[in-house]
Design a protein around this motif. Structure first.
Motif, PDB file in Angstrom:
ATOM      1  N   GLY A 266     -34.119  15.651  17.841  1.00 14.27           N
ATOM      2  CA  GLY A 266     -34.625  15.117  16.586  1.00 14.27           C
ATOM      3  C   GLY A 266     -35.367  16.162  15.773  1.00 14.27           C
ATOM      4  O   GLY A 266     -35.164  16.297  14.565  1.00 14.27           O
ATOM      5  N   ALA A 267     -36.214  16.944  16.452  1.00 14.15           N
ATOM      6  CA  ALA A 267     -36.988  17.971  15.751  1.00 14.15           C
ATOM      7  C   ALA A 267     -36.079  19.061  15.184  1.00 14.15           C
ATOM      8  O   ALA A 267     -36.259  19.510  14.043  1.00 14.15           O
ATOM      9  CB  ALA A 267     -38.008  18.590  16.704  1.00 14.15           C
TER      10      ALA A 267
ATOM     11  N   VAL B 216     -23.479   8.180  10.128  1.00 21.48           N
ATOM     12  CA  VAL B 216     -24.756   8.880  10.308  1.00 21.48           C
ATOM     13  C   VAL B 216     -25.749   7.973  11.033  1.00 21.48           C
ATOM     14  O   VAL B 216     -26.442   8.392  11.965  1.00 21.48           O
ATOM     15  CB  VAL B 216     -25.339   9.320   8.951  1.00 21.48           C
ATOM     16  CG1 VAL B 216     -26.648  10.082   9.158  1.00 21.48           C
ATOM     17  CG2 VAL B 216     -24.348  10.184   8.188  1.00 21.48           C
ATOM     18  N   ALA B 217     -25.791   6.713  10.604  1.00 20.45           N
ATOM     19  CA  ALA B 217     -26.723   5.761  11.216  1.00 20.45           C
ATOM     20  C   ALA B 217     -26.405   5.535  12.686  1.00 20.45           C
ATOM     21  O   ALA B 217     -27.314   5.420  13.517  1.00 20.45           O
ATOM     22  CB  ALA B 217     -26.677   4.437  10.453  1.00 20.45           C
ATOM     23  N   LEU B 218     -25.117   5.477  13.034  1.00 21.64           N
ATOM     24  CA  LEU B 218     -24.732   5.243  14.426  1.00 21.64           C
ATOM     25  C   LEU B 218     -25.143   6.405  15.332  1.00 21.64           C
ATOM     26  O   LEU B 218     -25.568   6.195  16.471  1.00 21.64           O
ATOM     27  CB  LEU B 218     -23.224   5.008  14.527  1.00 21.64           C
ATOM     28  CG  LEU B 218     -22.744   3.613  14.139  1.00 21.64           C
ATOM     29  CD1 LEU B 218     -21.218   3.566  14.112  1.00 21.64           C
ATOM     30  CD2 LEU B 218     -23.284   2.569  15.112  1.00 21.64           C
TER      31      LEU B 218
ATOM     32  N   THR C  94     -27.796   6.079  18.334  1.00 23.50           N
ATOM     33  CA  THR C  94     -27.452   6.531  19.683  1.00 23.50           C
ATOM     34  C   THR C  94     -28.548   7.420  20.252  1.00 23.50           C
ATOM     35  O   THR C  94     -28.928   7.300  21.420  1.00 23.50           O
ATOM     36  CB  THR C  94     -26.116   7.286  19.679  1.00 23.50           C
ATOM     37  OG1 THR C  94     -25.086   6.432  19.161  1.00 23.50           O
ATOM     38  CG2 THR C  94     -25.731   7.736  21.084  1.00 23.50           C
ATOM     39  N   LEU C  95     -29.069   8.311  19.411  1.00 27.29           N
ATOM     40  CA  LEU C  95     -30.161   9.183  19.855  1.00 27.29           C
ATOM     41  C   LEU C  95     -31.385   8.354  20.247  1.00 27.29           C
ATOM     42  O   LEU C  95     -32.016   8.605  21.278  1.00 27.29           O
ATOM     43  CB  LEU C  95     -30.519  10.172  18.747  1.00 27.29           C
ATOM     44  CG  LEU C  95     -31.619  11.197  19.074  1.00 27.29           C
ATOM     45  CD1 LEU C  95     -31.192  12.089  20.230  1.00 27.29           C
ATOM     46  CD2 LEU C  95     -31.941  12.033  17.838  1.00 27.29           C
TER      47      LEU C  95
ATOM     48  N   ALA D  86     -25.430  14.716  16.810  1.00 25.78           N
ATOM     49  CA  ALA D  86     -24.264  14.502  17.673  1.00 25.78           C
ATOM     50  C   ALA D  86     -24.070  15.641  18.663  1.00 25.78           C
ATOM     51  O   ALA D  86     -23.827  15.416  19.860  1.00 25.78           O
ATOM     52  CB  ALA D  86     -23.004  14.332  16.816  1.00 25.78           C
ATOM     53  N   VAL D  87     -24.175  16.864  18.199  1.00 30.94           N
ATOM     54  CA  VAL D  87     -24.004  18.019  19.091  1.00 30.94           C
ATOM     55  C   VAL D  87     -25.124  18.056  20.127  1.00 30.94           C
ATOM     56  O   VAL D  87     -24.890  18.348  21.311  1.00 30.94           O
ATOM     57  CB  VAL D  87     -23.962  19.325  18.277  1.00 30.94           C
ATOM     58  CG1 VAL D  87     -24.036  20.545  19.196  1.00 30.94           C
ATOM     59  CG2 VAL D  87     -22.687  19.378  17.437  1.00 30.94           C
ATOM     60  N   GLY D  88     -26.348  17.754  19.693  1.00 29.36           N
ATOM     61  CA  GLY D  88     -27.460  17.731  20.637  1.00 29.36           C
ATOM     62  C   GLY D  88     -27.268  16.675  21.716  1.00 29.36           C
ATOM     63  O   GLY D  88     -27.481  16.940  22.902  1.00 29.36           O
TER      64      GLY D  88
END
Length: 247
Positions: free
Chosen positions: A108-109, A78-80, A84-85, A163-165
């Protein structure tokens, strides 16, 4: 994505609303029967339980050091994705790429919105953790405290949503972030703290809200971000091979 089309919102709003509806409706459909009462739901049979038992028993039979690695990996994945984002956002700011800066903020939103709904569903569904509901559960991770409900999986909502975003915004990173999102979901079951239907609901929520945010607000967010980046100096990046967005 054509971020500067005049009728962009009119064309994409229905799709985005459908995605939000599918995400929320899909999560509710996956909720166990008996949800919403005064006592916690204890899921003790069914396909989800069978898959949970198979996965946790396989992990329980591995060396103890691997249990610790899997516990850490369930958090690290989750942190990775989150890092990345942030890295994509920071690089886009440096390059003055308004479309990508706006996109990362929308991802993020959307992911946070999905997380908020996930928290609300936990209070509505009231489902006990499998490591507490199943007397013979072979969980290798400490079971979360009583009252920390299981459905949906917040970890999965966050990881898959981001991840998908990212994969949609930056397809070259898909081969990196999508496996991380999948790993976050699978590991939450493998270490024993979630049922498969918990992580599936979280994945549906996260992915649908993240993509919907990009579809609905990308042009508007890009136009708002462009003048802010211009104040940092330099020229806006050229999005998708076209001309810089007008300010």
């Amino acid at each position: 994505m054509a971020l500067d089309s005049g009728n962009y919102l009119n064309r994409h709003l229905p799709i985005a609303l459908i995605l939000v509806g599918v995400g929320a409706g899909g999560a509710l459909w996956l909720a166990p029967q008996g949800s919403g009462g005064d006592t916690p739901v204890r899921v003790q049979d069914g396909v989800s339980v069978s898959v949970y038992r198979s996965m946790t028993e396989a992990v329980a039979g591995t060396p103890h050091w691997l249990h610790t690695v899997l516990e850490l990996a369930s958090e690290a994945s989750v942190a990775l994705v989150a890092l990345t984002l942030v890295a994509v956002w920071a690089l886009a700011v440096r390059r003055r790429d308004a479309a990508v800066v706006a996109g990362t903020m929308l991802i993020g939103a959307g992911t946070v919105a999905a997380y908020a709904l996930s928290e609300g569903l936990k209070l509505l569904v009231y489902q006990e953790r499998p490591c507490r509901a199943l007397a013979d559960a072979a969980a290798v991770a400490p079971c979360p405290e009583l009252g920390d409900w299981s459905f949906p999986s917040n970890h999965t909502t966050l990881a898959v949503g981001a991840a998908v975003g990212i994969a949609l915004l930056r397809p070259r990173l898909a081969a990196f972030v999508l496996p991380l999102g999948l790993a976050a979901a699978v590991l939450r079951v493998a270490v024993g703290v979630h049922y498969p239907h918990d992580v599936l609901a979280g994945a549906v929520l996260g992915a649908s809200f993240s993509v919907a945010a990009l579809l609905m607000f990308a042009p508007l967010a890009t136009r708002l971000v462009t003048p802010l980046l211009a104040r940092l100096g330099g020229s806006p990046a050229v999005p998708d091979g076209g001309r810089p967005l007008s300010r």
